[in-house]
Enzyme design. Structure first.
Site, PDB file in Angstrom:
ATOM      1  N   THR A  48     100.383   1.987-148.521  1.00 38.08           N
ATOM      2  CA  THR A  48      98.966   2.191-148.855  1.00 38.08           C
ATOM      3  C   THR A  48      98.187   1.286-147.919  1.00 38.08           C
ATOM      4  OG1 THR A  48      99.397   2.724-151.149  1.00 38.08           O
ATOM      5  CG2 THR A  48      97.162   2.000-150.677  1.00 38.08           C
ATOM      6  N   ASP A  66     102.597   8.699-159.821  1.00 38.96           N
ATOM      7  CA  ASP A  66     101.574   7.876-160.485  1.00 38.96           C
ATOM      8  C   ASP A  66     101.148   8.464-161.832  1.00 38.96           C
ATOM      9  OD1 ASP A  66     101.493   5.807-158.720  1.00 38.96           O
ATOM     10  OD2 ASP A  66      99.671   6.416-157.693  1.00 38.96           O
ATOM     11  N   GLY A  96      99.318  -2.114-152.684  1.00 34.93           N
ATOM     12  CA  GLY A  96     100.306  -2.876-153.452  1.00 34.93           C
ATOM     13  C   GLY A  96     100.583  -2.285-154.826  1.00 34.93           C
TER      14      GLY A  96
HETATM   15  O1  DON Z   1      97.164   4.821-156.391  1.00 36.30           O
HETATM   16  C1  DON Z   1      97.968   3.930-156.617  1.00 36.30           C
HETATM   17  O2  DON Z   1      97.768   3.047-157.418  1.00 36.30           O
HETATM   18  C2  DON Z   1      99.277   3.901-155.833  1.00 36.30           C
HETATM   19  N1  DON Z   1      99.643   5.228-155.447  1.00 36.30           N
HETATM   20  C3  DON Z   1      99.125   2.998-154.661  1.00 36.30           C
HETATM   21  C4  DON Z   1     100.417   2.872-153.926  1.00 36.30           C
HETATM   22  C5  DON Z   1     100.541   1.621-153.186  1.00 36.30           C
HETATM   23  O3  DON Z   1      99.681   0.792-153.149  1.00 36.30           O
HETATM   24  C6  DON Z   1     101.835   1.462-152.480  1.00 36.30           C
HETATM   25  N2  DON Z   1     102.010   0.104-152.103  1.00 36.30           N
HETATM   26  N3  DON Z   1     102.603  -0.718-152.628  1.00 36.30           N
END
Ligand code: DON
Length: 575
Positions: free
Chosen positions: A380, A422, A471
Site C-alpha cells: 500500500t 478486507d 500498513g
Molecule cells: O484498506 C486497507 O486497510 C488495506 N487493504 C491496506 C493494505 C495495506 O496497507 C497493506 N500493507 N500493509
C-alpha cells in the site's frame, strides 16, 4: 508545563535516535514571509520518481490535484508491489478556491459472484487461497476511475499531460529496488500461476533483481487508453474485455456491467477536534477516521506530556484496544449498513470509554490467544501534497497485500488487487491483518470492503501537516502516533521516522518496533498486565508534508524505513 512538553519531546527524539538505519531523505525547508498561502509546493511519496513527476506537473502549471494524478499513476507503475490501477484508494482533498474538503472514495467493490459461501472451503473454514490469491480475491478496481475524476473535476491539465510520466516510465522502465525484489520473492509461487503475470515479471526468464530495469509495455498502453478515452478506456472496450476474459479463464466471475458500473463516491470527510487542532480524516468505508476520533478524544482527558512513558503508552494502548473492538463490530460500507458514526465519535462516548480505563492495569481483550499474528506486510502507499494555492491532497492507495492477487490479465499490464480479504468473508475469522468483522463488513454485491487507510491532515491557526501511511490495520495507529508527535512539536522528518507501537484489540498484545519502548517502559507495561512483542521488525511507510503558517516554512518527511521514498519542496518563483 513547558518542561513536561520538553520531556516528552526528549523521549520521542531519543526514540528517533534509535530508529532503524536508513538513508536520510532529502527534505528542504523554505522561508517566506506571507502565511496566507504556502510559498510553493511540497510532495512526499514512497518513490523518488513519483515525487519528481508530481513536481514536474506543478512546474508545468498544474495544481495539487493534477500532481496527485501524476504521483498516483507513477506509483502504480513503480510500486506494483503496493498499489496500482488494478486496485483502489482514498483521496482526501482541500480545494482552496471553494474552501471545500472532499473525500474521494475509489475503494474497490465486490462483484456479485462474491457471496460469503464462495470463500468457504469444504470444511466450512475460510478458504485463504481464494481470499488472497487470484481472481476471487480481487474487487472491481477503483483507482482508474479516481484518476479520471480528479483530473476532470479538480485538475486543470488534461490526463494526456498528467499521465505522461507514468506512461513513459512504464514503457522505458525503472530500476528494480530491494523491496520490490523481496516482495516478488515472497509472492512468487502465486504470481507464477498466471501467464499474464509471468509475461510482465518473467519477461527475461528470471524474476526482477535489484538494479535491473523493469519495463511494462502493456501497462503503458493501458495507461495511454485511460489518457485518451478516460473512464471508458479502462472500464469498457479492449482492456475491460481482457480483464473479464482472464478472470473467467482463472475460474472467477466478473460481469461487463460491474466494470462499466463502477463509480467513485464523493463523501464528507470526518472532522474532529483534538486540543487546538482541527483534524480532517477518512470517513467509512475507512475505519481510520472513526478510530482516530475515538482514540484522540479518549486521550484528550489526560495531559500526555506530563506522564511517564509507561503510563502514557498504557493509556494510548487502552484507547487503541477499545477503538479496534468497535471497528470489528460496527464498521462497514455506509452505502450498505448503518454505521453509528455520530455515536462512536461523540465526546460522551469517549468519556465512557475513558472511564473504563484503569490507570495502571491492562484490560485483557475478550480472547487472549488463538489469533494469528498479522502478516508482515508494508505494501500500500501514501502520498501527501500541498501546493502554492493552498490546495491539499492526502491519498492512500493499494492493491492490498504484496502484489495484490498476483493476477495480471494478459495484455493489460494491470495487476489485480486482493482487496476482498478486507471483507469479513467468514464472520469472526481474522483476515491477513489479524482483524475480523461481522455483519457490517460482510460481502454483498457492489459493497465496498472496510479499510484502515487513513489519509488525513491536522491543522491549527499556525500549522498544517498532511499525513498518511500504509500498513493494513497498523495504518490507524501510525497516523495517530504521527499526530501526537506533531502536536508535541516534532518536525516532518522525525515524525516520519518515529518508532511505532500498536495494539488492535486482538491479538491482545502490544507490537513495538525496535527502539519504540525502552526496557524500563516494557517492564512497567508488563507489570500492568500487558503482553508485549517488543523489537518486532519495523513496519509502515509514512509520508508527510507540513506548512508552518507563521514562518511560511514548507517541509516534508519521508519514512526512512523505505529508502526509495522522497519528500521535496518546490518554491514558487518570486512574483
Ligand atoms: O484498506 C486497507 O486497510 C488495506 N487493504 C491496506 C493494505 C495495506 O496497507 C497493506 N500493507 N500493509
Amino acid at each position: 508545563m513547558r518542561i513536561a512538553v520538553r520531556t516528552w519531546l526528549a523521549v520521542l527524539l531519543l526514540a528517533v535516535g534509535t530508529s532503524p538505519a536508513a538513508t536520510p531523505p532529502k527534505a528542504h525547508t523554505a522561508n517566506a514571509v506571507t502565511a496566507a498561502k504556502p510559498p510553493g509546493a511540497a510532495i512526499a511519496s514512497a518513490h523518488t520518481l513519483a515525487t519528481q513527476a508530481g513536481l514536474d506537473i506543478i512546474r508545468t502549471g498544474g495544481n495539487a490535484f493534477d500532481a496527485a494524478v501524476a504521483v498516483a499513476a507513477v506509483l502504480s507503475v513503480v510500486e506494483p508491489v503496493s498499489s496500482g490501477i488494478g486496485g483502489g484508494g482514498f483521496f482526501l482533498l482541500h480545494d482552496a478556491k471553494s474552501g471545500r474538503d472532499v473525500f474521494v472514495d475509489a475503494r474497490e467493490t465486490a462483484p456479485e459472484s462474491a457471496t460469503p459461501a464462495a470463500y468457504l472451503d469444504k470444511q466450512g473454514g475460510l478458504d485463504r487461497d481464494r481470499a488472497t490469491n487470484g481472481p476471487w480475491s480481487a474487487g472491481i478496481p477503483g483507482l482508474p476511475a479516481a484518476l479520471v475524476h480528479l483530473s476532470e473535476k479538480y485538475g486543470r491539465l488534461p490526463l494526456r499531460t498528467t499521465l505522461a510520466p507514468a506512461i513513459r516510465i512504464a514503457r522505458d522502465g525503472f530500476e528494480v529496488y530491494p523491496r520490490l525484489e523481496k516482495g516478488y520473492a515472497s509472492r512468487r509461487a502465486v504470481m507464477e500461476r498466471y501467464r499474464g503475470t509471468r509475461a510482465v515479471f518473467l519477461a527475461d526468464g528470471t524474476p526482477p533483481v535489484t538494479g535491473e530495469t523493469l519495463r511494462q509495455p502493456d501497462l503503458a498502453r493501458t495507461l495511454e487508453r485511460l489518457a485518451t478515452k478516460g473512464f471508458d478506456g479502462f472500464y469498457r472496450g479492449d482492456v475491460a474485455e481482457k480483464m473479464l476474459a482472464s478472470v473467467r479463464e482463472e475460474g472467477g466471475r466478473w460481469t461487463r456491467d460491474e466494470l462499466a458500473g463502477y463509480r467513485v463516491r464523493e463523501r464528507e470527510p470526518l472532522r474532529l477536534k483534538y486540543r487546538d487542532w482541527a483534524i480532517t480524516t477518512a470517513p467509512p468505508p475507512s475505519s481510520g477516521g472513526v478510530a482516530l476520533a475515538q482514540i484522540l478524544q479518549v486521550l484528550e482527558g489526560w495531559d500526555l506530556a506530563k506522564l511517564e512513558p509507561a503510563q502514557r503508552t498504557h493509556l494510548i494502548v487502552e484507547a487503541m484496544r477499545r477503538a479496534y473492538r468497535d471497528r470489528t463490530i460496527y464498521l462497514g460500507d455506509p452505502d450498505f449498513v448503518k454505521v453509528p458514526v455520530a455515536r462512536l465519535t461523540s465526546p460522551e462516548y469517549a468519556a465512557g470509554l475513558r472511564a473504563s480505563i484503569h490507570p495502571d492495569r491492562a484490560l485483557p481483550s475478550a480472547l487472549l490467544s488463538g489469533q494469528p499474528a498479522p502478516l508482515e506486510d508494508d505494501e500500500t502507499t501514501h502520498f501527501s501534497i500541498i501546493d502554492a494555492e493552498g490546495n491539499r491532497v492526502s491519498a492512500t492507495q493499494t492493491v492490498n497485500l504484496t502484489f495484490g492477487s498476483g493476477l495480471v490479465p494478459p495484455g493489460t499490464g494491470v495487476l489485480l488487487n486482493n482487496e476482498m480479504d478486507d471483507f469479513a468473508l467468514k464472520p469472526g475469522t481474522p483476515n491477513a491483518f489479524g482483524v475480523m468483522g461481522f455483519k457490517a463488513n460482510a460481502p454483498e454485491p457492489g459493497k465496498r470492503m472496510l479499510s484502515s487507510m487513513t489519509p488525513s491532515w491536522i491543522e491549527s491557526e499556525e500549522k498544517l501537516a498532511v499525513i498518511g501511511a500504509p500498513g493494513g490495520s497498523r495504518i490507524i495507529t501510525q497516523v495517530l502516533l504521527a499526530i501526537l508527535a506533531y502536536d508535541a512539536g516534532l518536525a516532518a522528518q522525525p515524525v516520519a521516522a518515529l518508532p511505532r507501537f500498536h495494539h488492535q484489540w486482538m491479538p491482545d498484545a502490544i507490537s513495538a518496533e525496535p527502539g519504540a519502548l525502552d526496557a524500563a517502559t516494557v517492564e512497567a507495561l508488563k507489570a500492568m498486565g500487558h503482553t508485549i512483542n517488543a523489537g518486532e521488525s519495523t513496519w509502515g511507510n509514512l509520508q508527510t508534508v507540513t506548512w508552518d503558517k507563521r514562518s511560511g516554512a514548507l517541509d516534508g518527511g519521508t519514512d526512512p524505513r523505505n529508502p526509495v521514498g522522497r519528500a521535496d519542496v518546490l518554491l514558487a518563483p518570486a512574483k
